[in-house]
Design a protein around this motif. Structure first.
Motif, mmCIF file in Angstrom:
data_model
loop_
_atom_site.group_PDB
_atom_site.id
_atom_site.type_symbol
_atom_site.label_atom_id
_atom_site.label_comp_id
_atom_site.label_asym_id
_atom_site.label_seq_id
_atom_site.Cartn_x
_atom_site.Cartn_y
_atom_site.Cartn_z
ATOM 1 N N TYR A 228 0.832 -1.214 0.000
ATOM 2 C CA TYR A 228 0.000 0.000 0.000
ATOM 3 C C TYR A 228 0.863 1.258 0.000
ATOM 4 O O TYR A 228 0.663 2.175 -0.819
ATOM 5 C CB TYR A 228 -0.918 -0.013 1.224
ATOM 6 C CG TYR A 228 -1.791 1.211 1.331
ATOM 7 C CD1 TYR A 228 -3.009 1.280 0.668
ATOM 8 C CD2 TYR A 228 -1.391 2.312 2.093
ATOM 9 C CE1 TYR A 228 -3.818 2.417 0.766
ATOM 10 C CE2 TYR A 228 -2.185 3.450 2.186
ATOM 11 C CZ TYR A 228 -3.393 3.494 1.523
ATOM 12 O OH TYR A 228 -4.179 4.622 1.609
ATOM 13 N N LYS B 16 1.107 3.866 -3.064
ATOM 14 C CA LYS B 16 0.561 5.205 -2.809
ATOM 15 C C LYS B 16 1.620 6.289 -3.012
ATOM 16 O O LYS B 16 1.358 7.322 -3.628
ATOM 17 C CB LYS B 16 0.017 5.273 -1.382
ATOM 18 C CG LYS B 16 -0.542 6.639 -1.001
ATOM 19 C CD LYS B 16 -1.064 6.643 0.415
ATOM 20 C CE LYS B 16 -1.442 8.065 0.858
ATOM 21 N NZ LYS B 16 -2.492 8.663 0.017
ATOM 22 N N SER B 17 2.829 6.028 -2.526
ATOM 23 C CA SER B 17 3.888 7.028 -2.626
ATOM 24 C C SER B 17 4.356 7.226 -4.061
ATOM 25 O O SER B 17 4.742 8.336 -4.449
ATOM 26 C CB SER B 17 5.067 6.623 -1.739
ATOM 27 O OG SER B 17 6.067 7.614 -1.761
ATOM 28 N N TRP C 125 -8.076 1.419 -5.775
ATOM 29 C CA TRP C 125 -7.162 2.325 -6.486
ATOM 30 C C TRP C 125 -7.669 2.614 -7.899
ATOM 31 O O TRP C 125 -7.562 3.735 -8.388
ATOM 32 C CB TRP C 125 -5.763 1.711 -6.567
ATOM 33 C CG TRP C 125 -4.961 1.785 -5.308
ATOM 34 C CD1 TRP C 125 -5.000 2.780 -4.362
ATOM 35 C CD2 TRP C 125 -3.987 0.829 -4.855
ATOM 36 N NE1 TRP C 125 -4.108 2.487 -3.354
ATOM 37 C CE2 TRP C 125 -3.472 1.311 -3.632
ATOM 38 C CE3 TRP C 125 -3.498 -0.363 -5.372
ATOM 39 C CZ2 TRP C 125 -2.489 0.630 -2.919
ATOM 40 C CZ3 TRP C 125 -2.514 -1.058 -4.655
ATOM 41 C CH2 TRP C 125 -2.023 -0.558 -3.442
ATOM 42 N N GLU D 166 -4.883 3.770 5.286
ATOM 43 C CA GLU D 166 -4.407 5.140 5.121
ATOM 44 C C GLU D 166 -3.942 5.718 6.454
ATOM 45 O O GLU D 166 -2.871 6.345 6.538
ATOM 46 C CB GLU D 166 -5.526 5.996 4.524
ATOM 47 C CG GLU D 166 -5.170 7.451 4.315
ATOM 48 C CD GLU D 166 -4.067 7.701 3.308
ATOM 49 O OE1 GLU D 166 -3.590 8.842 3.218
ATOM 50 O OE2 GLU D 166 -3.659 6.746 2.600
#
Length: 320
Positions: A153, A157-158, A216, A311
């Motif tokens: 994740y 995400k990054s 996503w 998150e």
């Protein structure tokens, strides 16, 4: 119900997930799908030093792609790099050291990569683990969850902003058909309750990867997301984590190259690009994410709850 799920899953596996299953499915593959050059495009492959990751890296390197191998062990990574260069003739192979179970270091790695590299076309989340006893990492997170779910994740995400700078960006996550026996659970992500069953924890992590991919795809429409099952392949990971399974099924297992085939197809083919984002693939075809009558579906609200938990967890370990 779990007995039903496991029985149906195993029968399905014997028919579809084995070497024979691959050979039957491959009769319908379109050869020209992989007759492409990806020169000028960059691919990050986690766990790229052995098994499915290395097989995918080699196949993509042969097509001219720039490969970023993200591995835990420097010596094994450098050996894999040398093998890939030798077999492909492609020298654009780079090694990066990272253990995806080390939560803060995943953030640090991704942020450093973005500063050094101007683009990334394809992220292949292949690295995974099955730790057979309950262990925790330096941040106090259960190891399988930390590597398979939260590490995947955070890395994805990054790197999304970097991917979005490119044409035709993709994220491909190597999951497992084992996830078909698991319903998403958000109430015990750290496996703190009851008896620890590594195979089921791993399967739960792989279900979580499917949900992440679907979510996503909804929130980042300019990136093509996919998740796939490589079948039952004869890899070092399987030999180490599931020795009994490997011993009993060895003659029926796929080669790493057969396991990697759909990864490569998703990464390079235009045929895959034309398909909707967020799907689960097996042998170059989108397949259902639930077994019939298995009661593994959850509500959209439960899926969003899961993403919000991830998150919040991810942010709590983000460097400032």
């Amino acid at each position: 119900m779990s007995v039903y799920r496991n029985t149906i899953w195993f029968l399905k596996g014997i028919h579809e997930f084995t070497r024979n299953g691959y050979e039957a499915a491959s009769k319908h593959f379109v050869e020209k799908d992989l007759e492409v050059s990806v020169s000028g495009r960059s691919f990050m492959i986690t766990g790229g030093n052995s098994g499915i990751g290395k097989a995918a890296a080699l196949a993509i390197a042969k097509k001219g792609g720039t490969i970023h191998l993200v591995c835990r062990n420097k010596e094994r990574a450098e050996e894999a790099k040398a093998d890939i260069i030798k077999e492909s003739g492609n020298k654009d192979i780079y090694v990066h050291l990272l253990d995806l179970s080390e939560t803060r270091k995943v953030w640090e790695f991704a942020e450093a990569f973005k500063k050094k590299h101007k683009s990334l076309n394809v992220l292949i989340n292949n690295a995974g683990c099955m730790v057979n006893q309950r262990e925790v990492n330096a941040e106090g997170l259960e190891m399988n969850f930390a590597a398979n779910t939260l590490g995947t994740y955070i890395l994805t995400k990054s790197l999304i902003p970097l991917l979005e700078k490119c044409s035709n960006p993709k994220v491909i996550t190597v999951s497992s058909g084992g996830m078909l026996v698991q319903k998403l659970h958000t109430d015990d992500l750290q496996s703190e309750r009851g008896r620890f069953h590594a195979t089921m924890v791993y399967a739960q992590n792989k279900r979580q990867q499917v949900v992440m991919t679907q979510q996503w795809a909804k929130s980042h429409s300019n990136i093509h997301f996919s998740v796939m099952h490589p079948g039952w392949a004869d890899t070092p990971g399987v030999q180490t984590a599931m020795p009994d399974f490997h011993r009993s099924m060895k003659d029926k297992l796929r080669s790493p190259e057969q396991g990697a085939d759909t990864v490569v197809w998703l990464a390079v083919s235009e045929a895959a690009d034309a398909l909707p984002s967020g799907q689960f693939f097996q042998d170059r075809s989108a397949v259902p994410t639930h077994l019939p009558l298995a009661w593994t579906k959850v509500t959209p609200e439960e899926e969003l709850k899961f993403m919000n938990i991830l998150e919040d967890l991810a942010k709590s370990f983000q460097p400032h």
